[in-house]
Enzyme design. Structure first.
Site, PDB file in Angstrom:
ATOM      1  N   MET A  52     -12.242   4.372  -0.791  1.00 15.84           N
ATOM      2  CA  MET A  52     -12.899   4.659   0.487  1.00 15.84           C
ATOM      3  C   MET A  52     -13.523   6.046   0.357  1.00 15.84           C
ATOM      4  SD  MET A  52     -10.102   3.030   3.104  1.00 15.84           S
ATOM      5  CE  MET A  52      -8.730   3.059   1.955  1.00 15.84           C
ATOM      6  N   MET A  77      -9.069   8.123  -0.525  1.00 18.05           N
ATOM      7  CA  MET A  77      -9.903   8.555   0.600  1.00 18.05           C
ATOM      8  C   MET A  77     -10.366   9.986   0.376  1.00 18.05           C
ATOM      9  SD  MET A  77      -7.714   7.078   3.821  1.00 18.05           S
ATOM     10  CE  MET A  77      -6.856   5.517   3.742  1.00 18.05           C
ATOM     11  N   SER A 118       0.823  -1.202   0.000  1.00 20.68           N
ATOM     12  CA  SER A 118       0.000   0.000   0.000  1.00 20.68           C
ATOM     13  C   SER A 118       0.860   1.256   0.000  1.00 20.68           C
ATOM     14  CB  SER A 118      -0.918   0.021   1.226  1.00 20.68           C
ATOM     15  OG  SER A 118      -1.581   1.259   1.311  1.00 20.68           O
ATOM     16  N   ASP A 131      -6.881  -6.264   4.486  1.00 21.35           N
ATOM     17  CA  ASP A 131      -6.204  -4.964   4.467  1.00 21.35           C
ATOM     18  C   ASP A 131      -6.296  -4.341   5.847  1.00 21.35           C
ATOM     19  OD1 ASP A 131      -5.281  -2.400   4.048  1.00 21.35           O
ATOM     20  OD2 ASP A 131      -6.805  -1.840   2.580  1.00 21.35           O
ATOM     21  N   ASP A 179      -4.889   3.575  -1.958  1.00 18.36           N
ATOM     22  CA  ASP A 179      -6.017   3.935  -1.098  1.00 18.36           C
ATOM     23  C   ASP A 179      -6.519   5.325  -1.458  1.00 18.36           C
ATOM     24  OD1 ASP A 179      -6.290   1.674   0.724  1.00 18.36           O
ATOM     25  OD2 ASP A 179      -4.285   2.209   1.416  1.00 18.36           O
ATOM     26  N   HIS A 187      -8.433   0.991  -4.101  1.00 19.16           N
ATOM     27  CA  HIS A 187      -9.403   0.762  -3.026  1.00 19.16           C
ATOM     28  C   HIS A 187     -10.077   2.094  -2.726  1.00 19.16           C
ATOM     29  CE1 HIS A 187      -9.924  -0.347   1.534  1.00 19.16           C
ATOM     30  NE2 HIS A 187     -11.078  -0.196   0.907  1.00 19.16           N
ATOM     31  N   MET A 216     -11.725  -5.612   5.591  1.00 14.38           N
ATOM     32  CA  MET A 216     -10.881  -4.703   6.356  1.00 14.38           C
ATOM     33  C   MET A 216     -10.564  -5.325   7.714  1.00 14.38           C
ATOM     34  SD  MET A 216     -10.222  -2.123   4.444  1.00 14.38           S
ATOM     35  CE  MET A 216      -9.388  -1.149   5.723  1.00 14.38           C
ATOM     36  N   HIS A 223      -1.166  -1.269  -4.195  1.00 21.97           N
ATOM     37  CA  HIS A 223      -2.453  -0.911  -3.592  1.00 21.97           C
ATOM     38  C   HIS A 223      -2.535   0.597  -3.416  1.00 21.97           C
ATOM     39  CE1 HIS A 223      -6.058  -2.050  -1.313  1.00 21.97           C
ATOM     40  NE2 HIS A 223      -5.777  -1.045  -0.502  1.00 21.97           N
TER      41      HIS A 223
END
Length: 218
Positions: free
Chosen positions: A66, A35, A8, A173, A33, A64, A135, A31
């Site tokens: 979020m 957000m 990540s 994760d 993230d 991913h 998660m 990965h």
């Protein structure tokens, strides 16, 4: 299903993301993230950075999301070239439609569940998925402690996946490290996101190898 490691970049230097990708040539995925400071209390990066990263690395991106409105934004990440796009069940209002749009754009479609979200209500959606992400911390920040309470849910998810044919990857994760990855693998996970355990190490590539070895033993 072979073990896959997805470092990540949340734990990498955001000013040197291309170098972060180059540091883990032995990883299976990178990965990312995303957000939005709405669905989770943190703001990271978005589609423009992903588009730039896609130009800077040949490593497949595992995005991913979020974010508060994945139904609107998720297909754009697949259209940009991300090879895997995961949305959160807690945020999606039309998950089946969105997952199908991700697939239609050429990416693998994933569904993520927070620690407190049970997996059983989503059994009927497994045919719409390429990956189920559980998660193992509350989403929003890296460096959190692994939640052992999720291990029974990993086992249950593995049972459900095997029942429907076993084609769905099971990713975990949050807090994944050399001290927790074996338990996750033993419970049935096969794709592992690791942030601090990789980018906090002196040699990220060696850390990836170490995690893979431990997961294989699990």
């Amino acid at each position: 299903m072979a073990v896959q490691i997805s470092p990540s970049i949340l734990s990498a230097d955001f000013a040197r993301l291309a170098e972060a990708a180059e540091a883990v040539p032995n990883a299976d995925w990178l990965h990312v993230d995303v957000m939005d400071n709405h669905f989770v209390p943190n703001l990271t990066l978005g589609l423009p950075v992903v588009e730039s990263l896609l130009k800077a690395t040949s490593m497949p991106l595992d995005c991913h999301l979020m974010i508060e409105d994945p139904d609107r934004w998720a297909p754009s990440y697949a259209e940009a070239g991300a090879q895997s796009v995961t949305i959160h069940a807690e945020a999606a209002k039309a998950p089946v439609r969105t997952l199908r749009q991700i697939r239609s754009a050429g990416a693998r479609a994933g569904l993520a569940l927070n620690p407190a979200t049970p997996v059983e209500p989503y059994e009927d959606l497994l045919d719409e998925l390429d990956m189920l992400l559980l998660m193992t911390v509350d989403p929003g920040f890296g460096g959190q402690k692994f939640l052992d309470m999720v291990l029974p849910k990993i086992r249950r998810a593995r049972e459900l996946i095997d029942r429907c044919g076993g084609q769905v990857w099971l990713q975990v994760d949050g807090g994944v490290s050399e001290t927790t990855i074996e338990r996750c693998a033993e419970a049935g996970a096969d794709v592992f996101v690791a942030g601090n355990a990789v980018y906090g190490a002196e040699d990220p590539a060696r850390a990836v190898d170490g995690l893979r070895a431990r997961a294989t033993r699990g």
